[in-house]
Design an enzyme around this catalytic site. Structure first.
Site, PDB file in Angstrom:
ATOM      1  N   ASP A   1      57.271  52.040 -65.128  1.00  0.00           N
ATOM      2  CA  ASP A   1      57.466  51.185 -64.224  1.00  0.00           C
ATOM      3  C   ASP A   1      58.319  52.324 -63.197  1.00  0.00           C
ATOM      4  O   ASP A   1      59.866  52.289 -63.555  1.00  0.00           O
ATOM      5  CB  ASP A   1      58.349  49.597 -64.260  1.00  0.00           C
ATOM      6  CG  ASP A   1      57.909  48.967 -62.721  1.00  0.00           C
ATOM      7  OD1 ASP A   1      57.862  50.175 -61.973  1.00  0.00           O
ATOM      8  OD2 ASP A   1      58.813  48.049 -63.344  1.00  0.00           O
TER       9      ASP A   1
ATOM     10  N   HIS B   1      56.302  54.612 -56.901  1.00  0.00           N
ATOM     11  CA  HIS B   1      58.399  55.251 -56.509  1.00  0.00           C
ATOM     12  C   HIS B   1      58.806  55.408 -58.225  1.00  0.00           C
ATOM     13  O   HIS B   1      58.322  54.893 -58.994  1.00  0.00           O
ATOM     14  CB  HIS B   1      59.198  53.323 -56.740  1.00  0.00           C
ATOM     15  CG  HIS B   1      59.012  52.197 -57.780  1.00  0.00           C
ATOM     16  ND1 HIS B   1      59.822  51.978 -58.592  1.00  0.00           N
ATOM     17  CD2 HIS B   1      58.720  51.211 -58.120  1.00  0.00           C
ATOM     18  CE1 HIS B   1      59.562  51.674 -59.562  1.00  0.00           C
ATOM     19  NE2 HIS B   1      58.796  50.670 -58.895  1.00  0.00           N
TER      20      HIS B   1
ATOM     21  N   HIS C   1      61.335  46.514 -67.226  1.00  0.00           N
ATOM     22  CA  HIS C   1      62.286  46.746 -67.087  1.00  0.00           C
ATOM     23  C   HIS C   1      63.028  45.888 -67.677  1.00  0.00           C
ATOM     24  O   HIS C   1      64.746  45.488 -68.418  1.00  0.00           O
ATOM     25  CB  HIS C   1      62.887  45.329 -65.753  1.00  0.00           C
ATOM     26  CG  HIS C   1      62.006  45.276 -64.560  1.00  0.00           C
ATOM     27  ND1 HIS C   1      62.450  44.989 -63.555  1.00  0.00           N
ATOM     28  CD2 HIS C   1      61.186  45.959 -64.451  1.00  0.00           C
ATOM     29  CE1 HIS C   1      62.198  45.390 -61.899  1.00  0.00           C
ATOM     30  NE2 HIS C   1      61.539  45.970 -62.870  1.00  0.00           N
TER      31      HIS C   1
ATOM     32  N   GLU D   1      62.920  51.358 -54.435  1.00  0.00           N
ATOM     33  CA  GLU D   1      61.886  49.809 -54.839  1.00  0.00           C
ATOM     34  C   GLU D   1      62.757  49.358 -54.980  1.00  0.00           C
ATOM     35  O   GLU D   1      62.904  47.596 -55.722  1.00  0.00           O
ATOM     36  CB  GLU D   1      60.344  50.602 -55.463  1.00  0.00           C
ATOM     37  CG  GLU D   1      59.364  48.937 -55.639  1.00  0.00           C
ATOM     38  CD  GLU D   1      59.433  48.186 -56.165  1.00  0.00           C
ATOM     39  OE1 GLU D   1      58.903  47.402 -56.188  1.00  0.00           O
ATOM     40  OE2 GLU D   1      60.680  48.563 -57.963  1.00  0.00           O
ATOM     41  N   GLU D   2      63.490  48.813 -56.932  1.00  0.00           N
ATOM     42  CA  GLU D   2      63.875  48.527 -57.797  1.00  0.00           C
ATOM     43  C   GLU D   2      65.483  48.109 -56.643  1.00  0.00           C
ATOM     44  O   GLU D   2      65.942  46.916 -57.387  1.00  0.00           O
ATOM     45  CB  GLU D   2      64.443  49.107 -59.128  1.00  0.00           C
ATOM     46  CG  GLU D   2      63.756  49.842 -59.915  1.00  0.00           C
ATOM     47  CD  GLU D   2      62.492  48.961 -60.183  1.00  0.00           C
ATOM     48  OE1 GLU D   2      62.501  47.345 -60.406  1.00  0.00           O
ATOM     49  OE2 GLU D   2      61.479  49.061 -61.308  1.00  0.00           O
TER      50      GLU D   2
ATOM     51  N   ASP E   1      62.495  55.503 -58.653  1.00  0.00           N
ATOM     52  CA  ASP E   1      63.368  55.048 -59.398  1.00  0.00           C
ATOM     53  C   ASP E   1      62.724  53.784 -60.225  1.00  0.00           C
ATOM     54  O   ASP E   1      61.620  53.845 -60.850  1.00  0.00           O
ATOM     55  CB  ASP E   1      64.092  54.262 -58.312  1.00  0.00           C
ATOM     56  CG  ASP E   1      63.667  53.224 -57.379  1.00  0.00           C
ATOM     57  OD1 ASP E   1      62.064  53.405 -57.192  1.00  0.00           O
ATOM     58  OD2 ASP E   1      63.789  52.366 -56.986  1.00  0.00           O
TER      59      ASP E   1
END
Ligand code: BES
Ligand code: MN
Ligand code: MN
Length: 447
Positions: A119, A86, A419, A150-151, A88
């Protein structure tokens, strides 16, 4: 030319393109970054074209983020693999907390720092680099699918899979969005938790009132909310919501029994702070549900007048175990909250995101091919691990294409700070991850 030599030849370019992608703040969850997410999709599409894709499309459904689908047709008689990542990223959590700015990729001590460096823009470039190592002519068919929400819990992914069903069909899927036990130990992730989260609002009063005049007889919404949220855990720190699946450990791996010190260090637990919950650490983070309060909307301490707070709300996140169902878990959570709201406070629960958990048995030829390829690239055998995080695509794809083998891989390591502040990619791990994927394509072509 050996696959290893070919991969070595493309790494510098892949790293430069990773930096290019990291510079784009594709925080889809933040409407202010919607255009950036579109720019990031265009950049991914351009990278796919440069890697020799026969077709490249940017696809989206109403209200959804742009995803990239690119194809390298299968040579006669060869299978097709779907490569997922992903583009995003998560919000930064406050740029001022970062050692170097989150969207200025910076190398320190063999790691590349930046939001999305691990990520999951590293996943995107792992795929692109593996394809470049074959000069755009991979030995099997390849469909690249890079999603952009996705996030945010992939809310439009089911619609996207329906709309492009035939385009996305594959025999094997590689999801490059997970982590490994160490920078030289490759993992196959065989279980993931799911997620449901919701905004919980408690209302007590029509308007703020003087806390001395009414306090003691009238209650405040923030205290009611705190009492409600405190009911989510029992005295051991296990989730107290009845009706959720609580599994037992199936696979050993990172954070195993005896590795408490390592777990504490990797996650920055302060001295004297206890772990919560019962069972081994892998059991707790892979197989049990977990509840957390991610945020509260309430008056700021510095600005708070001395009044009873009339209403307050919180974002509650519930990780659900493999075998559980997001709709059933959401229902169980809502019922629990309704049963525990104190003092007759008015309660509203608004579901936000949800994603299914997943688990598989890594049995069959594609898994063995991955074991061989990964062991060769990393110099260590593959470990099967579970993961406490969630990737909604995995369960959704497996439901849509039940026959496909699902390989959950990635180039994260325990120090990647997914994150968090100062997220980073270990560049040695990135090189091994690209080689592993390139070797996997060759292994699968051999049949
Ligand atoms: N790549 C992560 C999941 C992950 C985290 C894998 C840590 C390996 C190690 C993924 O991008 C993620 O963060 N997923 C969200 C999904 C949610 C919004 C439904 C998550 O787990 O919070
Ligand atoms: Mn991810
Ligand atoms: Mn993530």
């Amino acid at each position: 030319m050996s696959v290893k030599t070919a991969v070595d030849g493309v790494l510098a370019g892949a790293r430069a393109d990773l930096e290019r992608l990291v510079r784009i703040p594709s925080i889809w969850a933040d409407p202010a970054h919607s255009e950036d997410t579109h720019a990031s999709a265009r950049t991914v599409a351009e990278l796919a074209r440069g890697a020799g894709a026969a077709t490249v499309r940017i696809v989206e459904v109403a209200g959804g983020a742009p995803a990239v689908v690119a194809q390298w047709p299968a040579p006669e008689g060869q299978p097709t693999i779907l490569l997922y990542a992903h583009h995003d990223v998560q919000p930064t959590g406050g740029d001022e907390h970062w050692t170097t700015p989150p969207f200025e990729p910076t190398e320190r001590d063999g790691r590349l720092y930046g939001r999305g460096a691990a990520d999951d823009k590293a996943g995107v470039l792992t795929h692109i680099a593996a394809l470049r190592a074959y000069a755009g002519r991979p030995p099997i068919g390849v469909t690249l699918f890079i999603e952009g929400e996705e996030e945010s819990g992939s809310p439009t992914l089911p619609a996207l899979l329906r709309a492009h069903h035939d385009l996305l069909a594959a025999d094997v899927v590689v999801i490059a969005d997970a982590a490994n036990p160490a920078v030289d130990v490759p993992a196959l992730t065989t279980s993931l938790r799911g997620l449901v989260d919701c905004v919980v609002e408690v209302a007590m009063l029509e308007h703020p009132v003087h806390s001395g005049m009414a306090g003691g007889a009238a209650g405040d919404a923030l205290t009611a909310l705190c009492r409600l949220l405190a009911s989510l855990h029992d005295e051991h720190g296990d989730v107290a919501v009845p009706g959720l699946v609580r599994g037992e450990r199936t696979a050993a791996g990172v954070g195993d029994d005896g590795a408490e010190a390592e777990f504490r260090a990797n996650n920055g637990l302060l001295d004297g702070v206890e772990l919560i919950g019962c069972g081994s650490i892998p059991e707790r983070i892979w197989c049990h549900p977990a509840a957390a309060i991610l945020g509260i909307d309430a008056p700021r301490v510095a600005d708070a007048p001395n009044v009873l707070v009339p209403r307050a709300r919180a974002l509650v996140s519930l990780r659900i175990a493999p075998g559980d169902d997001p709709a059933a878990a959401q229902h169980a959570l809502t019922e629990h909250l309704q049963a525990h709201v104190p003092w007759g406070a008015q309660l509203t629960v608004v579901p936000r995101t949800g994603g299914g958990p997943f688990s598989l048995e890594a049995i069959g030829d594609p898994y063995d091919a991955a074991r061989r390829a990964f062991a060769e690239a990393y110099g260590n055998d593959v470990r099967e691990i579970g993961m406490g995080g969630s990737i909604p695509f995995v369960a959704e794809f497996a439901r849509t294409f039940p026959g496909a083998a699902v390989l959950v891989t990635g180039v994260g390591d325990p120090a990647s700070h997914w994150h968090g502040i100062d997220e980073s990619l270990h560049l040695g791990m990135f090189a091994r991850g690209v080689l592993a994927e390139a070797l996997l394509l060759a292994e699968l072509a051999r049949g």
